[in-house]
Design a protein around this motif. Structure first.
Motif, mmCIF file in Angstrom:
data_model
loop_
_atom_site.group_PDB
_atom_site.id
_atom_site.type_symbol
_atom_site.label_atom_id
_atom_site.label_comp_id
_atom_site.label_asym_id
_atom_site.label_seq_id
_atom_site.Cartn_x
_atom_site.Cartn_y
_atom_site.Cartn_z
ATOM 1 N N UNK A 375 -8.271 7.865 -31.026
ATOM 2 C CA UNK A 375 -8.395 6.788 -32.009
ATOM 3 C C UNK A 375 -7.908 5.446 -31.502
ATOM 4 N N UNK A 376 -7.125 5.472 -30.427
ATOM 5 C CA UNK A 376 -6.641 4.193 -29.895
ATOM 6 C C UNK A 376 -7.682 3.568 -28.977
ATOM 7 N N UNK A 377 -7.502 2.271 -28.697
ATOM 8 C CA UNK A 377 -8.395 1.573 -27.763
ATOM 9 C C UNK A 377 -8.286 2.221 -26.387
ATOM 10 N N UNK A 378 -9.425 2.302 -25.707
ATOM 11 C CA UNK A 378 -9.425 2.908 -24.368
ATOM 12 C C UNK A 378 -9.019 1.883 -23.325
ATOM 13 N N UNK A 379 -7.764 1.423 -23.418
ATOM 14 C CA UNK A 379 -7.173 0.540 -22.411
ATOM 15 C C UNK A 379 -6.334 1.435 -21.504
ATOM 16 N N UNK A 380 -6.849 1.667 -20.309
ATOM 17 C CA UNK A 380 -6.341 2.765 -19.483
ATOM 18 C C UNK A 380 -6.219 2.325 -18.033
ATOM 19 N N UNK A 381 -5.149 2.810 -17.357
ATOM 20 C CA UNK A 381 -5.011 2.553 -15.921
ATOM 21 C C UNK A 381 -4.947 3.889 -15.192
ATOM 22 N N UNK A 382 -5.623 3.957 -14.035
ATOM 23 C CA UNK A 382 -5.599 5.191 -13.234
ATOM 24 C C UNK A 382 -4.920 4.890 -11.902
ATOM 25 N N UNK A 383 -3.947 5.736 -11.539
ATOM 26 C CA UNK A 383 -3.176 5.576 -10.302
ATOM 27 C C UNK A 383 -3.433 6.760 -9.370
ATOM 28 N N UNK A 384 -3.191 6.538 -8.081
ATOM 29 C CA UNK A 384 -3.409 7.640 -7.136
ATOM 30 C C UNK A 384 -2.243 8.625 -7.120
ATOM 31 N N UNK A 385 -1.063 8.151 -7.559
ATOM 32 C CA UNK A 385 0.066 9.068 -7.717
ATOM 33 C C UNK A 385 0.845 8.630 -8.949
ATOM 34 N N UNK A 386 1.930 9.281 -9.225
ATOM 35 C CA UNK A 386 2.650 8.950 -10.458
ATOM 36 C C UNK A 386 3.062 7.478 -10.442
ATOM 37 N N UNK A 387 2.752 6.718 -11.501
ATOM 38 C CA UNK A 387 3.018 5.271 -11.483
ATOM 39 C C UNK A 387 4.491 4.903 -11.311
ATOM 40 N N UNK A 388 5.394 5.846 -11.537
ATOM 41 C CA UNK A 388 6.805 5.527 -11.320
ATOM 42 C C UNK A 388 7.233 5.874 -9.890
ATOM 43 N N UNK A 389 6.285 6.343 -9.121
ATOM 44 C CA UNK A 389 6.514 6.620 -7.698
ATOM 45 C C UNK A 389 6.359 5.309 -6.934
ATOM 46 N N UNK A 390 7.263 5.024 -6.034
ATOM 47 C CA UNK A 390 7.240 3.749 -5.318
ATOM 48 C C UNK A 390 5.957 3.575 -4.506
ATOM 49 N N UNK A 391 5.291 4.695 -4.155
ATOM 50 C CA UNK A 391 4.067 4.606 -3.362
ATOM 51 C C UNK A 391 2.799 4.561 -4.218
ATOM 52 N N UNK A 392 2.950 4.506 -5.525
ATOM 53 C CA UNK A 392 1.774 4.550 -6.403
ATOM 54 C C UNK A 392 0.887 3.321 -6.198
ATOM 55 N N UNK A 393 -0.421 3.570 -6.201
ATOM 56 C CA UNK A 393 -1.394 2.488 -6.064
ATOM 57 C C UNK A 393 -2.361 2.555 -7.241
ATOM 58 N N UNK A 394 -2.506 1.449 -7.974
ATOM 59 C CA UNK A 394 -3.473 1.436 -9.081
ATOM 60 C C UNK A 394 -4.889 1.490 -8.514
ATOM 61 N N UNK A 395 -5.725 2.344 -9.103
ATOM 62 C CA UNK A 395 -7.096 2.510 -8.594
ATOM 63 C C UNK A 395 -8.142 1.888 -9.522
ATOM 64 N N UNK A 396 -7.957 2.084 -10.814
ATOM 65 C CA UNK A 396 -8.940 1.566 -11.777
ATOM 66 C C UNK A 396 -8.223 1.104 -13.036
ATOM 67 N N UNK A 397 -8.793 0.085 -13.677
ATOM 68 C CA UNK A 397 -8.242 -0.397 -14.940
ATOM 69 C C UNK A 397 -9.375 -0.600 -15.935
ATOM 70 N N UNK A 398 -9.211 -0.021 -17.114
ATOM 71 C CA UNK A 398 -10.229 -0.103 -18.172
ATOM 72 C C UNK A 398 -9.679 -0.872 -19.374
ATOM 73 N N UNK A 399 -10.498 -1.734 -19.941
ATOM 74 C CA UNK A 399 -10.193 -2.350 -21.226
ATOM 75 C C UNK A 399 -11.356 -2.016 -22.150
ATOM 76 N N UNK A 400 -11.059 -1.477 -23.319
ATOM 77 C CA UNK A 400 -12.097 -1.021 -24.259
ATOM 78 C C UNK A 400 -13.080 -0.075 -23.572
ATOM 79 N N UNK A 401 -12.581 0.743 -22.678
ATOM 80 C CA UNK A 401 -13.459 1.689 -21.991
ATOM 81 C C UNK A 401 -14.356 1.068 -20.932
#
Lengths: 453, 563
Positions: A375-401
């Motif tokens: 039910x919430x807006x599909x504002x979503x970020x996808x990372x290659x590893x856990x985002x709290x991991x210092x080596x995490x890299x953001x791969x994709x970002x969605x706003x409203x899907x």
């Protein structure tokens, strides 16, 4: 003449329809590790997005016809990051000529061409709180944006339906301007007096207009109209959320007392480096705090600081977020959140909430964003590893899907406008957007004046 | 009472065009003897473009008393007419400038008061003077009038200089006036506004300007209601406080007067549209430079547009054989993409069916014809370009009944050229503005000249120059010797035909603009020739005019090598 007016009405509704045409996406994000923030971590889970909203969360969801599938096997899916304090995407930041400017609004100066928007998307950020600067005691109204980079109409970046918010400022910044211009306020006492005077003036204003509206005479004369007072009245009536630039515990406490006296409840302290000293009081008031992870000592009033601030506030039940206030820091807010695990041992959900659900609460948009829930807006970020991991890299970002950032297809030059008369040499990574803009447009002081408080 | 007065003033204003035309007729008493012998002209055997796509071949057009008396292939020529052989000539409607400072003199900026209270400065410092009229800034001495006229403009919607709300604009004829009032078609036609803040005071930038505009507008709405109620029945009602700023907004609030917003960037344009949508006034976007991203919105709105005549310079990319990185090539390509957006937007607007005019406010008059050709080369049809300069501009400004095309009864505003107006080799021979004739001699084109001239910097003008004047009596040459005397220049003119040397008087050289005058005895009458021109490297391109005879001819010179 009548016909003409009708035409205008038709035009206006056409314009409104045009503005409502920001795209909403359909996508199935398959088999990811979903960090919901409100419902823990879900392994090997699918998220189905229909028409810009999270439609279903579950395992082995069927892909509807025509819906794009994204294989998130081995990837981490989190709610889009929300920055509760940002100055990117603004053509101007301060109307620094006056110490009360509640009539001005950042929604008038949104700059969708700012390349910083794309850089923020590349750090998993989907929404920002575009704030007025801190040169004035009562600054301008802020604007909550969705980072729909690529649209050049400022209206298309609006977080439609987000509550109104306004910037207040205490301490050195507003008093600096006062001293420089020889006007009020020139001290912390003056700041409080100006706040109280302004609200009292607004109450008088409100009375005049209530009397006018209650008057049944056809020959009634309207009192003077003031957009400045109108906004202050709206604050008193709880329609505008206050976000106040502050550092010291004494002034944080002062503002809570002022607001108690005027019955204003919706309050978030920005920066609030000494908030940890008054954490129980903040919790009792119901005020939020939006802080830096570990940034201080850049002027006298920010020396008494600690990296445990966010954790102490969280453990005391204060709705706490971590913000960037910067076009650079905004690109790695997930690092800033992770620091609270070293300094304060926050859980994953608590740390992630600092940059997702909690800023959403402070902006009054938590019914729409801030967690991965059906039910919430599909504002979503996808990372290659856990985002709290210092080596995490953001791969994709969605706003409203809709995917606005994809590391795999990232273009070298993402600018939306290039001055044909510019020279090629000036193209560089560094630009003014990475500078702090809190006091832009206000007179700056030199080093000695800074320490001569 | 006041309201009735106001209404009747509006009615008067509507009649003003007619009044002015008759004024133009009666103002011909001329003790100076500068006026031409006749104001009746007939251009015969010409190609007459009445409006874009509406052309008469081998036709005659007659101007009389400032109006177009007749035109066609079978036209009788009045006996008092000066007959101009229009063979190989093209006659077009005079051009109309939708928003400019033409004829206005920039006033000194208001001084910063010593005791300035920055949150609430006085209106003149804040730049909030909508009650002002551009008519108080007009000067016949302004070069801008001739600069625009010589490239074909005969009508200007001129707006005042200032900050946020400088005042009201006026529609002017670029005619031969002895007083600015004689130029007026109508004053008080628009409220001009722009995103220019007050230095260090409120409103200081776009934030404050947007808020201040809303505040003023809404207060004016209430103030007008109060004034109307009081006017209809003052008994027992608090007397409205007079406020000239509020009163200036009344006709805007009632949609009787448009707001002309100087909005060059797309963001400025969108902010102006935002105010219009919030408040409901009649909006005209002037000086728009970046319209390509908002064509659909403009098409679906009632907003009128005057596009800027200023274009960006074409980017200079690295040569084919130059060694640059792939990245530089890509960046150059992207930069070119945006140059193309700039220059092709006019054609796109035409395709979308948007009627627009032009504004010269940020353009250099010398570049305007080149820029028009660039727009045409990038998709704008010549028909649409001409319409934007003439008929469409007249319609957008509400003056199409009196100008904007060539037909009987219209004001005698026309451009006479020696070829199709947008051809590169075409030059303007004459401009008729309000029936007044202005002659322009054909200049020889410098070889390879693209308008930019020699790029070498002008070091100084001291030295010996060879000059040539192309006078009606033929070419005449000589030298001019210029010496520097402290900060000033002095000079002597020597004529090749042995006439006595002349002192160059009032010699000034500022920003590559060199001007001087000299006098000689023309049979008991002192005749002064004024020379004004531009120095580019070692070349001087000027015009010598004898105002007593209302004639001018080209003077060119080149600097001799000191060796």
């Amino acid at each position: 003449m009548k016909k003409f007016n009708l035409l205008i009405v038709l035009m206006l509704s056409a314009v409104t329809m045009l503005q409502a045409q920001v795209p909403k996406g359909d996508v199935l994000i398959k088999n990811g590790t979903v960090l919901t923030v409100t419902n823990g971590t879900l392994e090997n889970t699918d998220i189905l997005v229909r028409d810009g909203k999270i439609d279903r969360i579950g395992k082995n969801l069927r892909t509807p016809n025509g819906v794009e599938e994204i294989d998130a096997t081995g990837l981490f899916v989190m709610p889009g990051i929300i920055d509760a304090h940002s100055h990117i995407a603004g053509s101007a930041i301060n109307e620094g000529t006056s110490q009360v400017t509640s009539e001005v609004s950042m929604e008038d100066v949104v700059d969708p061409f700012d390349i910083s928007i794309y850089r923020a998307l590349a750090g998993g950020v989907t929404s920002i709180h575009l704030m007025h600067g801190s040169a004035n005691v009562i600054g301008g109204q802020n604007e909550t944006l969705k980072l729909r980079y690529g649209f050049t109409n400022p209206d298309d970046l609006r977080f439609e339906g987000a509550p109104r918010t306004i910037k207040f400022a205490l301490g050195e910044n507003p008093t600096r301007g006062g001293r420089r211009r020889g006007i009020q306020p020139q001290s912390r006492m003056g700041v409080e007096a100006m706040l109280r005077n302004s609200f009292n003036e607004a109450l008088e204003y409100q009375k005049k207009w209530e009397a006018y509206r209650a008057d049944n005479s056809r020959r009634k004369v309207a009192p003077e109209y003031s957009l400045r007072m109108e906004t202050l009245v709206d604050i008193l009536e709880g329609e505008v959320l206050v976000h106040c630039h502050s550092y010291r515990a004494d002034e944080i406490y002062m503002l809570m007392k002022v607001f108690q006296d005027f019955g204003i409840e919706k309050l978030t302290f920005q920066h609030a480096n000494e908030a940890y000293k008054v954490a129980p009081e903040l919790a009792a008031f119901g005020a939020g705090a939006s802080v830096f992870s570990d940034w201080w000592a850049y002027k006298l009033e920010v020396y008494y600081s600690t990296a445990y601030n966010a954790a102490i506030l969280t453990n005391n039940g204060v709705t706490t977020s971590i913000n960037s206030d910067s076009g650079e820091l905004i690109r790695h807010l997930f690092h800033e959140a992770a620091k609270t695990q070293k300094y304060g041992d926050l859980t994953d959900d608590e740390a992630l909430a600092l940059i997702t659900l909690n800023p959403a609460k402070q902006l009054g948009i938590d019914n729409r964003v801030g967690s991965i829930e059906e039910g919430k807006d599909a504002d979503i970020a996808i990372f290659d590893s856990h985002p709290l991991d210092i080596y995490a890299i953001p791969l994709m970002t969605f706003v409203d899907g809709v995917k606005y950032f994809d590391k795999a297809t990232d273009e070298k030059d993402q600018r939306l406008y290039i001055d044909p008369e510019s020279s090629i040499e000036v193209v560089q990574i560094f630009d003014r957007e990475t500078q702090h803009r809190c006091m832009e447009g206000a007179d700056l002081v030199d080093f000695f004046e800074l320490f001569n408080n | 009472m006041k309201l009735h007065l106001r209404k009747s003033i509006f009615r008067l204003l509507a009649l003003l065009p007619l009044l002015c035309i008759s004024l133009g007729l009666s103002a011909q008493s001329d003790p100076s003897g500068e006026s031409p012998a006749t104001r009746t002209y007939a251009i015969t055997n010409a190609t007459i473009v009445q409006a874009a796509g509406d052309t008469l071949m081998n036709a005659t057009i007659v101007f009389k008393n400032g109006l177009i008396r007749s035109l066609g292939t079978d036209v009788s020529i009045p006996g008092d007419a000066e007959v101009i052989d229009g063979t190989d000539m093209f006659v077009y409607p005079g051009f109309i400038d939708g928003m400019s400072y033409t004829g206005a003199v920039r006033p000194d900026s208001p001084e910063r008061p010593d005791d300035l209270f920055t949150p609430d400065p006085p209106n003149d410092y804040a730049g909030i003077t909508p009650e002002e009229q551009v008519t108080s800034q007009l000067s016949l001495e302004e070069n801008s009038i001739e600069d625009l006229r010589e490239i074909g403009f005969t009508v200007s919607h001129t707006v005042p200089y200032g900050r946020m709300l400088p005042g009201s604009g006026a529609l002017l004829l670029l005619n031969h006036a002895e007083h600015p009032d004689e130029m007026l078609i109508q004053d008080n036609v628009s409220m001009y506004t722009q995103f220019v803040g007050a230095p260090g005071a409120y409103p200081g930038n776009t934030l404050g300007i947007m808020a201040k505009f809303r505040d003023l507008y809404r207060n004016a709405t209430y103030s007008r209601q109060h004034a109307e109620m009081y006017a209809s029945n003052p008994a027992g009602m608090e007397r409205p406080t007079r406020d000239r700023v509020m009163e200036a907004f009344y006709p805007v609030v009632s949609n009787e007067k448009p707001i002309f917003y100087n909005a060059s960037s797309s963001l400025e344009a969108r902010r102006a549209i935002r105010l219009k949508n919030d408040l409901g006034f009649t909006l005209v976007l002037g000086n728009l430079e970046e319209g390509w991203g908002m064509i659909d919105e403009l098409k679906s709105s009632d907003i009128k547009v005057f596009m800027s005549l200023e274009l960006p310079d074409e980017p200079e990319n690295a040569d084919e054989d130059e060694e640059v990185t792939e990245e530089v090539r890509e960046l150059e390509e992207r930069r070119m993409e945006f140059y193309t957006k700039h220059v092709s937007q006019f054609g796109e607007m035409e395709k979308a069916g948007i009627k627009f005019g032009f504004s010269s406010i940020d353009a250099n008059s010398r570049d305007i014809h080149d820029n028009l050709r660039t727009m045409i080369a990038n998709g704008l049809s010549e028909t649409a370009a001409l319409n934007a300069l003439t008929r469409d501009a007249a319609e957008l400004l509400g003056i199409s009944e009196i100008t904007g095309s060539l037909s009987e009864g219209m004001i005698a505003n026309a451009v006479v050229a020696n070829g199709p107006i947008f051809d590169e080799d075409t030059q303007i021979r004459m401009v008729f503005a309000d029936g007044d004739k202005f002659d322009y001699e054909i200049r020889e084109r410098r070889s390879g000249g693209n308008g930019n001239g020699d790029a070498t910097a002008t070091s100084g003008i001291e030295g010996t120059w060879r000059y040539t004047i192309e006078s009606p009596q033929g070419e005449q040459g000589g030298t001019m010797v210029i010496e520097k005397d402290g900060d000033d220049y002095t000079g002597t003119l020597t004529s090749d035909d042995g006439a006595p040397d002349q002192e160059m008087e009032n010699l000034t050289f500022v920003n590559n603009s060199l001007s001087f005058d000299f006098s000689f005895d023309g049979g008991g009458q002192t005749i002064t020739i004024v020379v004004v021109g531009t120095v580019t490297g070692t070349e001087y391109d000027a015009e010598a005019s004898i105002s007593a005879f209302n004639v001018s001819f080209p003077l060119t010179a080149y600097k001799e090598d000191p060796q």
